[in-house]
Design a protein around this motif. Structure first.
Motif, short mmCIF file in Angstrom:
data_model
loop_
_atom_site.label_atom_id
_atom_site.label_comp_id
_atom_site.label_asym_id
_atom_site.label_seq_id
_atom_site.Cartn_x
_atom_site.Cartn_y
_atom_site.Cartn_z
N UNK A 14 0.85 -1.20 0.00
CA UNK A 14 0.00 0.00 0.00
C UNK A 14 0.89 1.25 0.00
N UNK A 15 1.93 1.20 0.84
CA UNK A 15 2.85 2.34 0.92
C UNK A 15 3.55 2.57 -0.42
N UNK A 16 3.94 1.49 -1.07
CA UNK A 16 4.65 1.62 -2.36
C UNK A 16 3.75 2.27 -3.40
N UNK A 17 2.46 1.93 -3.38
CA UNK A 17 1.53 2.55 -4.33
C UNK A 17 1.39 4.04 -4.00
N UNK A 18 1.28 4.36 -2.70
CA UNK A 18 1.17 5.77 -2.28
C UNK A 18 2.42 6.55 -2.73
N UNK A 19 3.59 5.96 -2.52
CA UNK A 19 4.84 6.63 -2.93
C UNK A 19 4.84 6.89 -4.44
N UNK A 20 4.36 5.90 -5.17
CA UNK A 20 4.32 6.04 -6.62
C UNK A 20 3.40 7.19 -7.04
N UNK A 21 2.26 7.28 -6.37
CA UNK A 21 1.29 8.35 -6.70
C UNK A 21 1.92 9.72 -6.41
N UNK A 22 2.66 9.81 -5.30
CA UNK A 22 3.33 11.07 -4.95
C UNK A 22 4.37 11.41 -6.03
N UNK A 23 5.10 10.39 -6.47
CA UNK A 23 6.11 10.60 -7.53
C UNK A 23 5.48 11.14 -8.80
N UNK A 24 4.25 10.71 -9.06
CA UNK A 24 3.55 11.19 -10.26
C UNK A 24 3.06 12.64 -10.09
N UNK A 25 3.21 13.16 -8.85
CA UNK A 25 2.82 14.54 -8.59
C UNK A 25 1.40 14.68 -8.05
#
Ligand code: PEP
Ligand code: MN
Length: 348
Positions: A14-25
């Protein structure tokens, strides 16, 4: 856009998906449900490229949320939201919530006299205005910080949780420090900068429906708060302005099932502002619970004829006590329960 995680997705996934979303801006909003966690994505003006999200570990599917409100929608969170408080009280879920007290805190004696009676009748939440939105600048504007201090004493004395309105940024800072629930009044329902500020706090917010707000506008007010990360939002129907002149406002109980259908947020009904008439408050409180509301917010005054605001719509403590007995009887008919009072261990 919404990322639905698999039922057994790990916190790391779940955290990895959240981090990815943040990376996308964008901003991720993980909303845990009974079966699975869903992660809402906000901050996107247009479409999010779903391609790489779908391939991340633990992701079941990525879906588009077509409604204007996203985090407030049942598409994002299927289960009802329950806002829980330290005294075991809750708003939402099976137990009904009753918020009662005067329109305004006028002085310590008045507030204590009313609090004692609503606590004895079994209310769990005490309401009282400290900062009042009045139509006339010459009308009583509230005691401000002094009122917050009085309510804090009431909380200590009776174990009641405190609900009070923030009128603007300045009062919000004070209300956030002293209250358990921040009320945003009908007139401020579309004060977007105030809603965003409430969203940055981590304290439940009760939003009253604007005088002429549609359901979508009402939910968008909740969305403003949630989009900033505060997910503990309670909706409150308090009547809208119509041509009807037999009541102060027209209490729109039909919005209760309509909201319930599209949103997971708890819904209270305020029959006091909704009718403006003492003799209409009990019948409409009964109707609100029958219609599926999660509770009611009611103005109570021991000397309504002397009240500095909203006397004509304030019920006497004895009427409030009758209302509690009636709601207790109606509750099981609609699969609910009316808890009476504050758990003993929370009393001083
Ligand atoms: C109130 O609850 O006292 C109040 C001012 O309500 P509303 O914002 O619904 O008018
Ligand atoms: Mn009032």
């Amino acid at each position: 856009m919404l990322v639905v995680m698999k039922a057994h997705a790990t916190p790391e996934e779940i955290q990895a998906v959240c981090d990815h979303i943040i990376q996308l801006g964008f901003r991720p909003h993980p909303l845990p449900g009974a079966q699975r966690t869903a992660i809402g994505i906000t901050g996107n003006q247009g479409e999010v490229d779903r391609g790489n999200l779908e391939s991340l570990s633990g992701v079941a599917e990525v879906i588009r949320v077509s409604k204007a409100y996203k985090l407030a929608s049942r598409d994002v969170k299927e289960e009802d939201t329950v806002v829980r408080f330290a005294n075991g009280a809750a708003i939402g879920g099976r137990d009904l919530a009753v918020v009662a007290g005067p329109c305004s805190i006028e002085n310590r004696d008045q507030a204590f006299a009313i609090a004692e009676q609503v606590a004895a009748a079994g209310a769990q939440f005490f309401r009282g205005g400290a900062f009042k939105p009045r139509t006339s600048p010459y009308a009583f504007q509230g005691l401000g910080l002094d009122a917050l201090k009085i309510m804090s004493e009431i909380k200590d004395r009776f174990g009641l949780r405190i609900v009070t309105e923030a009128l603007d940024s300045e009062s919000l800072e004070l209300v956030a420090d002293w209250a358990d629930v921040i009320q945003i009044g009908a007139r401020n329902m579309q004060n977007f900068s105030l809603l965003k500020k409430v969203g940055r706090l981590r304290k439940p917010a009760l939003i009253k429906r604007g005088l002429s707000a549609t359901m979508e506008e009402f939910l968008m007010a909740a969305e403003y708060v949630m989009s900033e990360g505060n997910y503990e939002v309670i909706l409150c129907e308090r009547g809208v302005r119509t041509f009807a002149d037999h009541a102060r406002n027209t209490l729109d109980l039909s919005i209760v099932p309509a909201l319930r259908h599209v949103s997971h947020l708890p819904i209270l009904v305020d029959p006091s502002h909704g009718t403006g008439r003492r003799d209409s408050v009990l019948p409409m409180a009964r109707a609100a619970i029958a219609a599926g509301a999660d509770g009611v917010m009611v103005e109570v005054h021991h000397h309504p004829e002397k009240a500095l605001s909203d006397g004509p719509q304030s019920v006497y403590p004895a009427q409030f006590s009758t209302m509690m007995q009636e709601l207790e009887q109606i509750a099981p008919v609609v699969g609910r329960k009316l808890p009476r009072g504050v758990p003993v261990e929370d009393r001083p």
